[in-house]
Write an enzyme that holds these catalytic residues in place. Structure first.
Site, PDB file in Angstrom:
ATOM      1  N   ASP A  10      -0.316   1.480  -1.796  1.00  0.00           N
ATOM      2  CA  ASP A  10       0.859   0.979  -2.505  1.00  0.00           C
ATOM      3  C   ASP A  10       1.640   2.176  -3.047  1.00  0.00           C
ATOM      4  O   ASP A  10       1.138   2.926  -3.888  1.00  0.00           O
ATOM      5  CB  ASP A  10       0.365   0.083  -3.660  1.00  0.00           C
ATOM      6  CG  ASP A  10       1.499  -0.668  -4.324  1.00  0.00           C
ATOM      7  OD1 ASP A  10       2.668  -0.404  -4.002  1.00  0.00           O
ATOM      8  OD2 ASP A  10       1.199  -1.527  -5.180  1.00  0.00           O
ATOM      9  N   ASP A 107       6.868  -0.895   0.987  1.00  0.00           N
ATOM     10  CA  ASP A 107       6.106   0.114   0.253  1.00  0.00           C
ATOM     11  C   ASP A 107       4.618  -0.163   0.145  1.00  0.00           C
ATOM     12  O   ASP A 107       3.929   0.501  -0.616  1.00  0.00           O
ATOM     13  CB  ASP A 107       6.695   0.259  -1.152  1.00  0.00           C
ATOM     14  CG  ASP A 107       6.582  -1.024  -1.961  1.00  0.00           C
ATOM     15  OD1 ASP A 107       6.511  -2.108  -1.347  1.00  0.00           O
ATOM     16  OD2 ASP A 107       6.567  -0.939  -3.195  1.00  0.00           O
ATOM     17  N   GLU A 108       4.120  -1.152   0.875  1.00  0.00           N
ATOM     18  CA  GLU A 108       2.690  -1.454   0.806  1.00  0.00           C
ATOM     19  C   GLU A 108       2.136  -1.676   2.197  1.00  0.00           C
ATOM     20  O   GLU A 108       2.849  -2.134   3.084  1.00  0.00           O
ATOM     21  CB  GLU A 108       2.441  -2.749   0.022  1.00  0.00           C
ATOM     22  CG  GLU A 108       2.776  -2.679  -1.437  1.00  0.00           C
ATOM     23  CD  GLU A 108       2.471  -4.004  -2.136  1.00  0.00           C
ATOM     24  OE1 GLU A 108       1.586  -4.754  -1.670  1.00  0.00           O
ATOM     25  OE2 GLU A 108       3.146  -4.275  -3.140  1.00  0.00           O
TER      26      GLU A 108
END
Length: 374
Positions: A10, A107-108
DNA sequence: TCTGGGGTCCTAGGACCC
DNA sequence: TCTGGGGTCCTAGGACCC
């Protein structure tokens, strides 16, 4: 059968961190990314730097509220192209470790390593996680938090435990102990409403959900969600890491700068959104079968009207006539704050054949239609 | 103080079919 | 002449995720 080991990576305050790379002079100052970057206008916080978070600023919060909490913050507009570019580099780096990478937003990502007979998947994951953190820092100039666990649910909870720049591992034998006192809200699928309903039942922690009889959860939350709460509260999650899945819907929507009564303006906006949407369908090679329009009134009540065609389509003509007809069924005596349009039941269009004809034809549904009871 | 935009999945009721 | 039961599809709304 080897036990699974799943990793969740993350990126920390991703949008804000990318902005800080573009504008290093802003480092150390509270930074808020969201909407048009103007707290006088409608919009919410997409990301806040850790300096801004000290003021209580969280993503999803109205920009106006954020400005009140932290008047000295720097506000920047969302620059999706920049984040997409960084995201692609990030995902490409992760795919260097395994083909089992599931991106989850920009973003993960979840990763699962494939291991050979006799190889220690756990140790391999820890080494890999350390390497990823190092490379994200050195090659991208960003930081990330990593969680390692026996499944996706636990890996995600782990990555959330230490932030920013954290690294947490939850082993199978520690799952119960680790989850027991966490607030129920931390659990995947438990949002604001469910948290409230749980509290009403006297349940505040994940451990308390785990102690609640399955029947009780099913009665209160339905069979599907009840079972999910039961399993998740025990750290159970069999969902696989899926590198790619076909989208089921595309949509476009917009919130007006001010609530409006102007039917002509609303309809024109809906037309532009529909044009955009069909452009995307054609660009990406999809056709859809269900058109849904959405109207949100000033009081935030939201309604939808939908129509399903017999066949899939990507034609602006079809989709706009449908959307316009649906729009005619909407009460427009009230002020409107948002309009949107969505096309669902998508099918990938393998359009190499004649225009308007699929190159690969699926046969009609096979088999007998069933037998009538006497 | 208001509450974006792009998605997913679930539920519930009604139509319709056998 | 009195009303089943199962399955699927559609519509509308809602919760949740990032």
């Amino acid at each position: 059968m080897e036990k699974r080991v799943v990793m969740h990576v993350d990126m920390d305050a991703f949008f804000a961190s990318v902005e800080l790379k573009k504008r290093p002079e802003l480092r150390g100052r509270p930074l808020i990314v969201g909407g048009a970057g103007d707290p006088a206008r409608r919009g919410v916080v997409s990301a806040a730097s850790y300096e801004a978070r000290k003021f209580g600023i969280r993503s999803g919060m109205p920009l106006r509220t954020a400005a009140r909490l932290c008047p000295e913050a720097v506000f920047l507009p969302v620059d999706f192209e920049a984040y997409e570019g960084e995201s692609e580099r990030f995902m490409a780096m992760l795919r260097g470790y395994t083909d089992l990478v599931e991106s989850f937003g920009l973003d993960e990502a979840f990763l699962e390593l494939r291991v050979k007979e006799g190889e220690d998947a756990f140790k391999k994951s820890l080494d890999c996680a350390r390497d990823i953190k190092k490379r994200v820092r050195e090659e991208m100039g960003l930081t990330c938090s990593v969680g390692v666990g026996p499944n996706k649910l636990i890996a995600k909870l782990a990555s959330d435990m230490k932030k920013p720049d954290g690294f947490s591992v939850i082993k199978e034998k520690d799952v119960e102990k680790t989850l027991r006192d966490m607030p129920a809200r931390k659990l995947w699928g438990v949002g604001e409403k469910t948290e409230r309903r749980l509290k009403f039942l006297g349940i505040k922690t994940i451990g308390e959900i785990a102690k609640t009889p399955l029947r009780h959860l099913e009665r209160n939350f339905g069979p599907s969600f009840g079972r999910m709460l039961h399993e998740h509260s025990r750290g159970m999650d069999a969902s696989p890491v899926v590198p790619f899945f076909e989208p089921n819907s595309f949509s476009r929507e917009i919130t007006f700068e001010e609530d409006t009564n102007d039917v002509y303006f609303i309809k024109e906006t809906l037309y532009e959104l529909t044009k955009d949407l069909t452009g995307r369908l054609k660009d990406e090679g999809y056709k859809g079968r269900t058109v849904t329009i959405k109207v949100r009134y000033a009081d935030f009540q939201t309604i939808t009207r939908s129509h399903t065609f017999e066949d899939t389509t990507d034609s602006m003509n079809d989709i706009w006539s449908s959307a316009a007809e649906l729009f005619g069924r909407v009460d427009l005596a009230r002020k409107v704050r948002l309009v949107g349009v969505r096309v669902a039941n998508l099918e990938k269009w393998k359009g190499a054949g004649l225009a308007g004809q699929p190159a690969v034809l699926d046969g009609p549904p096979a088999g007998p239609a069933g037998v009538a009871k006497q």
